[in-house]
Design an enzyme around this catalytic site. Structure first.
Site, PDB file in Angstrom:
ATOM      1  N   MET A 122       0.838  -1.210   0.000  1.00 20.84           N
ATOM      2  CA  MET A 122       0.000   0.000   0.000  1.00 20.84           C
ATOM      3  C   MET A 122       0.871   1.257   0.000  1.00 20.84           C
ATOM      4  O   MET A 122       0.390   2.352   0.308  1.00 20.84           O
ATOM      5  CB  MET A 122      -0.934   0.003   1.209  1.00 20.84           C
ATOM      6  N   GLY A 123       2.156   1.095  -0.332  1.00 22.74           N
ATOM      7  CA  GLY A 123       3.013   2.283  -0.397  1.00 22.74           C
ATOM      8  C   GLY A 123       3.441   2.741   0.992  1.00 22.74           C
ATOM      9  O   GLY A 123       3.365   1.980   1.953  1.00 22.74           O
TER      10      GLY A 123
ATOM     11  N   ASP B  21       1.778  -9.411   9.018  1.00 26.10           N
ATOM     12  CA  ASP B  21       0.336  -9.595   8.855  1.00 26.10           C
ATOM     13  C   ASP B  21       0.067 -11.092   8.694  1.00 26.10           C
ATOM     14  O   ASP B  21      -0.273 -11.572   7.616  1.00 26.10           O
ATOM     15  CB  ASP B  21      -0.135  -8.785   7.655  1.00 26.10           C
TER      16      ASP B  21
ATOM     17  N   SER C 136       3.816   1.214   8.178  1.00 24.75           N
ATOM     18  CA  SER C 136       3.544   2.552   7.639  1.00 24.75           C
ATOM     19  C   SER C 136       2.785   3.395   8.660  1.00 24.75           C
ATOM     20  O   SER C 136       2.857   4.627   8.639  1.00 24.75           O
ATOM     21  CB  SER C 136       2.722   2.445   6.357  1.00 24.75           C
TER      22      SER C 136
ATOM     23  N   LEU D 149       6.463   3.215   1.807  1.00 23.65           N
ATOM     24  CA  LEU D 149       7.369   2.074   1.955  1.00 23.65           C
ATOM     25  C   LEU D 149       8.395   2.294   3.065  1.00 23.65           C
ATOM     26  O   LEU D 149       8.870   3.413   3.288  1.00 23.65           O
ATOM     27  CB  LEU D 149       8.089   1.814   0.629  1.00 23.65           C
ATOM     28  N   HIS D 150       8.701   1.202   3.728  1.00 20.51           N
ATOM     29  CA  HIS D 150       9.750   1.194   4.746  1.00 20.51           C
ATOM     30  C   HIS D 150      10.607  -0.045   4.529  1.00 20.51           C
ATOM     31  O   HIS D 150      10.366  -0.813   3.584  1.00 20.51           O
ATOM     32  CB  HIS D 150       9.140   1.229   6.152  1.00 20.51           C
TER      33      HIS D 150
ATOM     34  N   GLY E 208       4.483 -10.399   4.111  1.00 17.72           N
ATOM     35  CA  GLY E 208       5.230 -10.264   5.357  1.00 17.72           C
ATOM     36  C   GLY E 208       4.572 -11.012   6.504  1.00 17.72           C
ATOM     37  O   GLY E 208       3.351 -11.024   6.639  1.00 17.72           O
ATOM     38  N   GLN E 209       5.420 -11.582   7.352  1.00 11.86           N
ATOM     39  CA  GLN E 209       4.949 -12.250   8.570  1.00 11.86           C
ATOM     40  C   GLN E 209       4.144 -11.306   9.445  1.00 11.86           C
ATOM     41  O   GLN E 209       3.261 -11.750  10.173  1.00 11.86           O
ATOM     42  CB  GLN E 209       6.171 -12.738   9.372  1.00 11.86           C
TER      43      GLN E 209
ATOM     44  N   HIS F 240       8.923  -3.446   3.598  1.00 11.23           N
ATOM     45  CA  HIS F 240       8.556  -3.609   2.186  1.00 11.23           C
ATOM     46  C   HIS F 240       9.800  -3.843   1.335  1.00 11.23           C
ATOM     47  O   HIS F 240       9.803  -4.650   0.413  1.00 11.23           O
ATOM     48  CB  HIS F 240       7.879  -2.341   1.653  1.00 11.23           C
TER      49      HIS F 240
HETATM   50  P1  AMP Z   1       1.253  -2.959   3.498  1.00 11.49           P
HETATM   51  O1  AMP Z   1       1.826  -1.912   2.616  1.00 11.49           O
HETATM   52  O2  AMP Z   1       1.162  -2.589   4.945  1.00 11.49           O
HETATM   53  O3  AMP Z   1      -0.023  -3.563   2.950  1.00 11.49           O
HETATM   54  O4  AMP Z   1       2.300  -4.152   3.473  1.00 11.49           O
HETATM   55  C1  AMP Z   1       2.706  -4.739   2.250  1.00 11.49           C
HETATM   56  C2  AMP Z   1       3.432  -6.022   2.545  1.00 11.49           C
HETATM   57  O5  AMP Z   1       4.575  -5.735   3.347  1.00 11.49           O
HETATM   58  C3  AMP Z   1       2.581  -7.020   3.346  1.00 11.49           C
HETATM   59  O6  AMP Z   1       2.820  -8.324   2.866  1.00 11.49           O
HETATM   60  C4  AMP Z   1       3.083  -6.829   4.745  1.00 11.49           C
HETATM   61  O7  AMP Z   1       2.914  -7.967   5.568  1.00 11.49           O
HETATM   62  C5  AMP Z   1       4.546  -6.553   4.492  1.00 11.49           C
HETATM   63  N1  AMP Z   1       5.136  -5.864   5.638  1.00 11.49           N
HETATM   64  C6  AMP Z   1       4.671  -4.756   6.257  1.00 11.49           C
HETATM   65  N2  AMP Z   1       5.453  -4.439   7.307  1.00 11.49           N
HETATM   66  C7  AMP Z   1       6.428  -5.377   7.351  1.00 11.49           C
HETATM   67  C8  AMP Z   1       7.533  -5.614   8.214  1.00 11.49           C
HETATM   68  N3  AMP Z   1       7.807  -4.811   9.249  1.00 11.49           N
HETATM   69  N4  AMP Z   1       8.315  -6.672   7.954  1.00 11.49           N
HETATM   70  C9  AMP Z   1       8.053  -7.496   6.913  1.00 11.49           C
HETATM   71  N5  AMP Z   1       7.025  -7.334   6.071  1.00 11.49           N
HETATM   72  C10 AMP Z   1       6.225  -6.284   6.289  1.00 11.49           C
END
Ligand code: AMP
Length: 293
Positions: A27-28, A147, A183, A30-31, A144-145, A34
């Site tokens: 979802m952008g 979620d 995020s 990014l950190h 990612g773990q 991601h």
């Molecule tokens: P999001 O942008 O929050 O939807 O996350 C996108 C992907 O990045 C999902 O598969 C998340 O589980 C993964 N993700 C988010 N935060 C982390 C993190 N701290 N470590 C590993 N994967 C992550």
């Protein structure tokens, strides 16, 4: 790096790609979490497609869809540095045109944990991820773990709907004090940010109790809760012990691997975290072999 914001453009680009394709849905905002997914995808595949889409159907009306952090220029610069080949950046109107009416609903594993607190959340996730899979046609998709329930839901959907792809599960990437990168961490004030380190300490304490032989789920949960309670700003929503394959709650002492997960509100954001027990499973191979399979 190609940045594509149309369905036709993506279909055309995908048709021209041969070899192994990895997709990283995000979802952008990014950190490093991601970016770790994208790096793994880069290492494993011939072509990497990232998607950036804040998906409205996975937010409830009272949630932060409008306020969710967005910074496309920064995200694209980061992905370019990593050697990502294609970034798909659709708008909500492109993904959900007027008269859109088809949703993917995964039954049992969407109940409990986040599903109880966010009733339509996983319907939105499963729907958008199905669409992104159909559009990008990956060989492997990276999640990612952090979620963990989302991983289980996606894996159930991939098996049930015969999506021809693998799901790779990447361990949670953490800040120096152990806070899982998210995020939504930008919503924390400096004081709340300092307090949020307690979540990781709670996981570690429970994992240590497990290592020392504790197997009773109620006791493992109590160890974690007692650590969380040392931080006055932490409001515990749940601390749960589940079967990592089915997400069914585990209540009797068990030797099988366990998923310990928690949601804690500190200030504005709900912070999620989890670990597999034993702790030695919290790596890509352990997670990929255990979570949702
Ligand atoms: P999001 O942008 O929050 O939807 O996350 C996108 C992907 O990045 C999902 O598969 C998340 O589980 C993964 N993700 C988010 N935060 C982390 C993190 N701290 N470590 C590993 N994967 C992550």
């Amino acid at each position: 790096m190609q940045v594509i914001d149309s369905i036709e453009g993506l279909r055309k680009a995908r048709k021209a790609i041969t070899g192994r394709v990895g997709v990283v849905p995000t979802m952008g905002a990014l950190h490093e979490g991601h970016l770790t997914l994208a790096r793994q995808a880069r290492a494993d595949n011939d072509t990497v497609i990232a998607t950036i889409f804040v998906n409205p159907t996975q937010f409830a009306p009272n949630e932060d869809f409008n306020a969710y952090p967005r910074d496309l220029a920064r995200d694209l610069a980061m992905l370019e540095t990593l050697g990502v080949d294609v970034v798909f950046t659709p708008t909500p109107a492109l993904m959900y045109p007027p008269n859109f009416q088809t949703f993917v609903k995964v039954d049992q594993v969407t109940q409990g944990l986040e599903g109880d607190l966010r009733p339509n959340h996983f319907r939105g996730v499963a729907t958008v991820v199905s669409k992104l899979f159909n559009l990008t046609q990956p060989d492997v998709a990276y999640f990612g773990q952090k979620d963990a329930q989302q991983v289980v839901v996606i894996r159930r959907m991939v098996a049930d709907l015969n999506f021809p792809l693998e799901v790779a599960v990447i361990p949670t990437v953490r800040e120096a004090d152990g806070l899982a990168m998210s995020s939504r961490n930008v919503y924390l004030t400096p004081e709340q940010r300092a307090a949020a380190g307690v979540i990781y300490r709670a996981l570690v304490a429970a994992a240590q109790a497990y290592d020392e032989g504790e197997r009773t789920p109620a006791n493992l949960r109590a160890v974690a809760r007692n650590v969380l309670k040392t931080e006055a700003q932490a409001e515990i929503e749940y601390v749960a012990v589940n079967d990592p394959s089915t997400l069914i709650g585990v209540h009797e002492p068990a030797e099988q691997p366990l998923l310990l997960s928690m949601a804690v509100q500190i200030g504005r954001p709900r912070l999620l975290d989890n670990c597999l027990l034993p702790w030695s499973l919290n790596n890509r191979d352990g997670l990929t072999a255990t979570l949702g399979v």
